[in-house]
Design a protein around this motif. Sequence first.
Motif, short mmCIF file in Angstrom:
data_model
loop_
_atom_site.label_atom_id
_atom_site.label_comp_id
_atom_site.label_asym_id
_atom_site.label_seq_id
_atom_site.Cartn_x
_atom_site.Cartn_y
_atom_site.Cartn_z
N GLN A 1 0.82 -1.21 0.00
CA GLN A 1 0.00 0.00 0.00
C GLN A 1 0.85 1.26 0.00
O GLN A 1 0.57 2.22 -0.74
CB GLN A 1 -0.92 0.02 1.22
CG GLN A 1 -2.00 -1.04 1.18
CD GLN A 1 -2.80 -1.04 2.47
OE1 GLN A 1 -3.34 -0.01 2.86
NE2 GLN A 1 -2.86 -2.18 3.13
N ILE A 2 1.90 1.26 0.80
CA ILE A 2 2.74 2.46 0.89
C ILE A 2 3.53 2.66 -0.39
O ILE A 2 3.67 3.78 -0.89
CB ILE A 2 3.65 2.41 2.14
CG1 ILE A 2 4.05 3.81 2.59
CG2 ILE A 2 4.88 1.56 1.92
CD1 ILE A 2 4.75 3.84 3.93
N ASN A 3 4.04 1.58 -0.96
CA ASN A 3 4.85 1.71 -2.18
C ASN A 3 4.02 2.12 -3.39
O ASN A 3 4.53 2.77 -4.30
CB ASN A 3 5.64 0.43 -2.44
CG ASN A 3 6.80 0.29 -1.48
OD1 ASN A 3 7.42 1.28 -1.08
ND2 ASN A 3 7.11 -0.93 -1.07
N GLN A 4 2.74 1.77 -3.42
CA GLN A 4 1.87 2.21 -4.51
C GLN A 4 1.64 3.72 -4.46
O GLN A 4 1.39 4.34 -5.49
CB GLN A 4 0.52 1.50 -4.44
CG GLN A 4 0.57 0.05 -4.84
CD GLN A 4 -0.77 -0.65 -4.63
OE1 GLN A 4 -1.70 -0.11 -4.05
NE2 GLN A 4 -0.85 -1.87 -5.11
N ARG A 5 1.72 4.30 -3.29
CA ARG A 5 1.45 5.73 -3.12
C ARG A 5 2.73 6.57 -3.07
O ARG A 5 2.65 7.81 -3.04
CB ARG A 5 0.69 5.96 -1.81
CG ARG A 5 -0.66 5.32 -1.80
CD ARG A 5 -1.32 5.46 -0.45
NE ARG A 5 -2.63 4.82 -0.49
CZ ARG A 5 -3.30 4.46 0.57
NH1 ARG A 5 -2.80 4.65 1.77
NH2 ARG A 5 -4.48 3.90 0.45
N MET A 6 3.88 5.93 -3.03
CA MET A 6 5.13 6.63 -2.77
C MET A 6 5.48 7.63 -3.87
O MET A 6 5.37 7.34 -5.05
CB MET A 6 6.27 5.62 -2.62
CG MET A 6 7.57 6.24 -2.13
SD MET A 6 7.43 7.09 -0.56
CE MET A 6 7.00 5.75 0.53
N THR A 7 5.87 8.81 -3.42
CA THR A 7 6.42 9.85 -4.28
C THR A 7 7.71 10.34 -3.62
O THR A 7 7.98 10.00 -2.45
CB THR A 7 5.45 11.04 -4.42
OG1 THR A 7 5.30 11.66 -3.13
CG2 THR A 7 4.09 10.60 -4.98
#
Length: 151
Positions: free
Chosen positions: A94-100
Amino acid sequence: MTVIEKLYLKNLYEIDDHLWLEKTIDLLKEKKFKELDLENLIEELESLARRDKLAIKSLLEQIIRHLLLLQYWEEERERNYRHWRSEVTSFRGQINQRMTTNFYNYLSDNIQETYKYARKYVKDKSGLDIFPVDCPYHLEQLLDEDWFPQF
């Protein structure tokens, strides 16, 4: 847009924020920038930024919690190992899908604070006071979908 219409848009924000958002999007698409309710638009954008940061920070805290439980709570490890590990995998996805880049920098700047809350949670949950005071993990490790601590 008349002064009355601008007041309508400002009042609409207080009455029906979803309709206000739709009207604001329409104005932006039509490039009618002078007609925007800038005060509330800025407030909404700031709120959105805070909400996104809190969400990604919460996911990182969940990763840390489960890694601490996995690494240090020996009495419960055998029974909960697969659950804790799968939770880490889920939260990392979940976090890596949103990471910028901005989110990465935000997490890096706030890792110790995030760790402090995760540590307090696992101390309360486990009844143990064996968790390191400082975060034993690097952000790269926390986000690496294949990394798990040795125990």
